[in-house]
Every structure is written in structure tokens, then in C-alpha cells.
Design a protein around this motif. Structure first.
Motif, PDB file in Angstrom:
ATOM      1  N   HIS A 154      -6.593  12.781  -4.389  1.00 15.01           N
ATOM      2  CA  HIS A 154      -5.822  13.276  -5.380  1.00 15.01           C
ATOM      3  C   HIS A 154      -5.420  13.940  -4.594  1.00 15.01           C
ATOM      4  CE1 HIS A 154      -6.560  12.857  -9.385  1.00 15.01           C
ATOM      5  NE2 HIS A 154      -7.568  12.022  -9.741  1.00 15.01           N
ATOM      6  N   ARG A 155      -4.098  14.781  -4.713  1.00 22.37           N
ATOM      7  CA  ARG A 155      -3.009  14.827  -3.699  1.00 22.37           C
ATOM      8  C   ARG A 155      -3.413  16.735  -4.717  1.00 22.37           C
ATOM      9  NH1 ARG A 155       3.201  14.871  -3.429  1.00 22.37           N
ATOM     10  NH2 ARG A 155       3.745  14.968  -5.840  1.00 22.37           N
ATOM     11  N   ARG A 187      -6.913   3.922  -6.510  1.00 18.92           N
ATOM     12  CA  ARG A 187      -7.215   4.705  -5.781  1.00 18.92           C
ATOM     13  C   ARG A 187      -8.630   4.663  -4.465  1.00 18.92           C
ATOM     14  NH1 ARG A 187      -4.525   9.638  -6.378  1.00 18.92           N
ATOM     15  NH2 ARG A 187      -3.687  10.286  -8.573  1.00 18.92           N
ATOM     16  N   LEU A 207       1.457   6.455  -7.457  1.00 20.38           N
ATOM     17  CA  LEU A 207       0.563   7.128  -7.962  1.00 20.38           C
ATOM     18  C   LEU A 207       0.525   8.894  -7.816  1.00 20.38           C
ATOM     19  CD1 LEU A 207      -3.388   5.704  -6.034  1.00 20.38           C
ATOM     20  CD2 LEU A 207      -2.727   5.837  -7.934  1.00 20.38           C
ATOM     21  N   GLU A 208       1.501   9.076  -6.564  1.00 21.40           N
ATOM     22  CA  GLU A 208       2.149  10.369  -6.406  1.00 21.40           C
ATOM     23  C   GLU A 208       3.162  10.299  -7.843  1.00 21.40           C
ATOM     24  OE1 GLU A 208       3.970  11.188  -2.541  1.00 21.40           O
ATOM     25  OE2 GLU A 208       2.150  10.774  -1.905  1.00 21.40           O
ATOM     26  N   ARG A 231       0.663   4.587  -2.985  1.00 21.68           N
ATOM     27  CA  ARG A 231       0.369   5.072  -2.923  1.00 21.68           C
ATOM     28  C   ARG A 231       1.945   6.662  -3.247  1.00 21.68           C
ATOM     29  NH1 ARG A 231      -3.173   6.566   1.001  1.00 21.68           N
ATOM     30  NH2 ARG A 231      -4.182   5.118   2.198  1.00 21.68           N
ATOM     31  N   ILE A 253      -6.887   1.497  -1.960  1.00 22.96           N
ATOM     32  CA  ILE A 253      -5.978   2.360  -0.887  1.00 22.96           C
ATOM     33  C   ILE A 253      -5.666   3.594  -0.267  1.00 22.96           C
ATOM     34  CG2 ILE A 253      -4.257   0.571  -2.299  1.00 22.96           C
ATOM     35  CD1 ILE A 253      -3.092   3.472  -2.674  1.00 22.96           C
ATOM     36  N   SER A 268      -6.309   6.282  -1.032  1.00 22.60           N
ATOM     37  CA  SER A 268      -5.472   7.851  -1.776  1.00 22.60           C
ATOM     38  C   SER A 268      -6.192   9.030  -2.665  1.00 22.60           C
ATOM     39  CB  SER A 268      -4.508   7.025  -2.581  1.00 22.60           C
ATOM     40  OG  SER A 268      -3.626   7.926  -2.976  1.00 22.60           O
ATOM     41  N   GLU A 305       0.973  -0.862   0.054  1.00 19.32           N
ATOM     42  CA  GLU A 305      -0.746  -0.282  -0.382  1.00 19.32           C
ATOM     43  C   GLU A 305       0.920   0.926   0.174  1.00 19.32           C
ATOM     44  OE1 GLU A 305      -3.075   1.602   3.176  1.00 19.32           O
ATOM     45  OE2 GLU A 305      -3.371   0.230   2.612  1.00 19.32           O
ATOM     46  N   HIS A 306       1.622   1.416   0.652  1.00 14.85           N
ATOM     47  CA  HIS A 306       2.634   2.236   1.233  1.00 14.85           C
ATOM     48  C   HIS A 306       3.495   2.564  -0.469  1.00 14.85           C
ATOM     49  CE1 HIS A 306       6.273   4.856   1.870  1.00 14.85           C
ATOM     50  NE2 HIS A 306       7.299   4.225   1.789  1.00 14.85           N
ATOM     51  N   ASN A 307       3.680   1.802  -1.401  1.00 10.46           N
ATOM     52  CA  ASN A 307       4.528   1.743  -1.879  1.00 10.46           C
ATOM     53  C   ASN A 307       3.327   2.002  -4.033  1.00 10.46           C
ATOM     54  OD1 ASN A 307       6.964   1.184  -1.815  1.00 10.46           O
ATOM     55  ND2 ASN A 307       7.102  -1.113  -2.095  1.00 10.46           N
TER      56      ASN A 307
END
Length: 395
Positions: free
Chosen positions: A394-395, A387, A310-311, A307, A390, A392, A303-305
Motif C-alpha cells: 500500500h502506498r 499485490r 492498484l494506485e 502497479r 507483483i 506491491s 507488472e508496470h500497468n
């Protein structure tokens, strides 16, 4: 480098630049700065004759077998001369069956075939493989806006290459490896650097100077009987490696693979090898989608990777939007709207009419941003699935 090649390189770095700069100042002061037929005939003749004199000696000399770097640099210098002759309409592909620059064509074809690259100057000749002497590298003119364009374009290319290198190193690790996250952070930072360079370039570059005095040197021209499209800032493997490794673009997509085929000979040989290797790799997006089908087997780093992945996709999409919405629109499309119709036939460096080019660039932008389009192979739905899985935003 042979004596003849050294003398020619000195001419490219001196008189060649001075003549081009003087011609650009003449054109830009005219009521119609796109019309190169109104003045400057004596300078154009001087450019043609001085360059031909150098190239004739090199053509007669033949292949001196000085190694790849020397041969590639010479190809670039011959290409700069041929590109300048095209810019000043000493040559013009639509009125010719074969290039009138016979000696230059012969030399360019000889070197290009021996190196496995297009027989004309390419982006790398003015960016990643442009040797500076006393802090000054090769260019067409000494205009401030050309140096701005080349400086920031080169910085952007190297930043893209850093991102591509980081993503390539994830291939033997996989999306669940603890260190993959470090590499994704490095890729994201490199792409953020691209965006920062773009912003600086767009803030400082003069649209009129770029459109009338820089862009015209990148037009297609003939080498022998064949017409070769203009050099493109994207003619390196890194940006496509990012497309493919992230999974935003797919090698099996016919329109995208055609783009890759068309640019292979415009890239350095090592870039050609990297891109071919990348085309057979599984993308990070497909690894994540497969992992979502069996979440219990993904491990704590999945999950960390995901995210971070996606960035990186967002950062890559941002640079694509910048390029299209700022550089293409502000520095090409808008100035073209006020151009005299007689100049429109040869407006683009890649050859096709402006509206055709714009549609192709919009499609590429929308692939890289995973836009919600059903008429192209956008990964919009796959990104949305990741998205949602997990959590996540949008930033």
C-alpha cells in the motif's frame, strides 16, 4: 429559447434567488432553523405566485422545439422552482396524492418524457450544464456556502469524468499495452484532483449552513402523481464507469445494478449511453487476474500497468472514504443527531430513513475501497492477490 422561457430564466436568476435567500436568513435566525412554518408566509406566497405566472405561460406555449439544450435548461428552471416549493413546504409529498403545482408538473412531465430524463431538476442542471451569465450561474440562493458546494461539486464531477474517460480509453488497448500506463497515470491524477477539491470544500463549507440552508433544496418532490427522489451529486456516469472499469464494483451484483437502474433517468442521455456500454466491458482487474494465471504471456508492461492500476484503485477508494467519512458524517449525520425528532422523517434527499441511507452509503464506500467484508461482493481478496503477485505494498 422563446420569449417566455427567457423571461422565466431571468426570474430564476433574480427574484427567485432573492426570495429564497431572504427566507433562508429568516429560518437560520430562528431557535429551530429546521422549522419553516414559523415565519415567511408572505415570501412563500410571492415565490409560488410569481413562479406560477411564468410557468403558466410556458405551459400554454407547449413544446417550442428549441433543441435539447434549451429544453433541458427549461426543465432545470422548472425543477428549481418545484424544488424550492418543496423546500419551503409549499408542497409536501406525504400530505399530497398529486402535486398542487399543476402547470409546473405538466410542463416538467412533457419535457422530461421528450428528453428521456426524470421530470425534475438533476445534478447536471446545477453543475455540468449550468450556463453562467456575467460569471454567475443558476442557484437557489446567493449564500456563500451554496456557491462553495456547487463550485467544488462541479470541479469534482469534471475530474471524475476525466478519470473515467482515461479508463474508458484503456478498453481497446488492454492491460499489457505500453500506452495503458499513461492513461492510468492520467486517471490517478484526476482522482487525486477530486480528493484535493474535497479537502478544500470540507475546510471551507460551514456544516450548519449546508445542513439547514443548502441540503433542503435537494429533497424529493412530486411531479404529477409520482414522487421523485432528490438530485444526488453522484448522478453522472463517470463515477460508476470508474467503479466498473476498475472492477471494484460489478454490474452483475444485484444491489449495485439496482443503484445504476435507479439513477439512469437522473443522468444526461449521453451519460446513460456511456454507462450502458461500460456495463458490458471486462474490467481491468479481471484482465490482470487472468494475466496472473499465465504470467509468461503478459509482456514487459504487465507488472508496470498492474502497479499503476492498484494506485488508481487506492485513489478512487480514498475519494469514497472522504465522501463518506467527512461529507456524510460531518455535514449530514452529526447535524441530524441534534435535530428535533419531528424533522427526521424527511431528512434525506434520496427518501429513505437516515439509518437506511447510511448503511447503503457504507456498503458503497466499502466496495470502492475493497474493504475486507464477506457480506458484500468486495474485491478485497482479488486486490490482495494482485499485490502479492507483483510485490506491491500500500502506498
Amino acid at each position: 429559447m422563446s420569449i417566455n422561457a427567457e423571461r422565466y430564466d431571468e426570474w430564476i436568476r433574480s427574484s427567485f434567488i432573492e426570495i429564497n435567500t431572504e427566507l433562508e436568513e429568516i429560518y437560520f435566525a430562528q431557535d429551530d432553523p429546521a422549522d419553516v412554518s414559523l415565519a415567511g408566509n408572505s415570501l412563500r406566497t410571492l415565490l409560488h405566485d410569481e413562479g406560477r405566472e411564468h410557468i403558466t405561460g410556458l405551459h400554454n406555449e407547449g413544446n417550442t422545439d428549441e433543441g435539447f439544450e434549451a429544453a433541458f435548461a427549461l426543465l432545470g428552471n422548472v425543477g428549481l422552482y418545484m424544488g424550492a416549493c418543496r423546500r419551503h413546504e409549499i408542497t409536501e409529498p406525504s400530505r399530497e396524492q398529486s402535486s398542487p403545482l399543476i402547470e409546473a408538473s405538466g410542463l416538467a412531465l412533457h419535457i422530461g418524457a421528450s428528453l428521456g430524463v426524470a421530470p425534475r431538476f438533476a445534478t447536471s442542471h446545477l453543475s455540468t450544464h449550468n450556463l453562467a451569465r456575467d460569471g454567475v450561474y443558476r442557484s437557489f440562493t446567493k449564500l456563500k456556502d451554496e456557491f462553495l458546494f456547487l463550485d467544488f461539486n462541479t470541479r469534482g464531477i469534471f475530474a471524475y469524468k476525466r478519470a473515467a474517460d482515461a479508463l474508458t480509453r484503456t478498453v481497446p488497448l488492454g492491460i499489457t499495452h505500453p500506452v495503458t500506463g499513461d492513461l492510468l497515470i492520467a486517471a490517478r491524477q484526476a482522482l487525486e484532483d477530486v480528493a484535493a477539491y474535497n479537502e478544500q470544500l470540507f475546510a471551507q463549507l460551514d456544516p450548519a449552513r449546508f445542513f439547514y440552508s443548502v441540503r433542503p433544496y435537494y429533497k424529493p418532490y412530486r411531479v404529477g402523481k409520482s414522487e421523485y427522489r432528490g438530485a444526488n451529486a453522484g448522478d453522472f456516469a463517470g463515477i460508476n464507469e470508474i467503479d466498473l472499469l476498475l472492477g471494484l464494483c460489478q454490474a452483475e451484483d444485484p444491489s449495485y445494478s439496482q443503484l445504476l437502474v435507479d439513477k439512469f433517468s437522473y443522468m444526461m442521455p449521453e451519460d446513460q449511453g456511456r454507462l450502458r456500454d461500460c456495463m458490458r466491458r471486462e474490467s481491468l482487474m479481471d484482465q490482470i487476474l487472468l494475466g496472473l494465471q499465465s504470467p509468461d504471456s503478459c509482456g514487459e508492461y504487465f507488472e508496470h500497468n498492474a502497479r499503476l492500476f492498484l494506485e488508481v484503485c487506492e485513489a478512487h477508494g480514498h475519494t469514497a472514504s472522504q465522501h463518506h467519512n467527512q461529507l456524510v458524517d460531518r455535514f449530514i449525520e452529526q447535524p441530524s443527531s441534534v435535530l428535533d425528532q419531528k424533522h427526521m422523517a424527511h431528512i434525506t434527499a434520496s427518501g429513505p430513513p437516515l439509518e437506511v441511507l447510511m448503511a447503503a452509503l457504507q456498503k458503497l464506500r466499502d466496495l470502492r475501497t475493497a474493504a475486507p467484508r464477506d457480506d458484500i461482493r468486495s474485491r478485497y481478496k482479488d486486490i490482495a492477490s494482485i499485490r502479492a503477485a507483483i510485490g506491491s505494498p500500500h502506498r
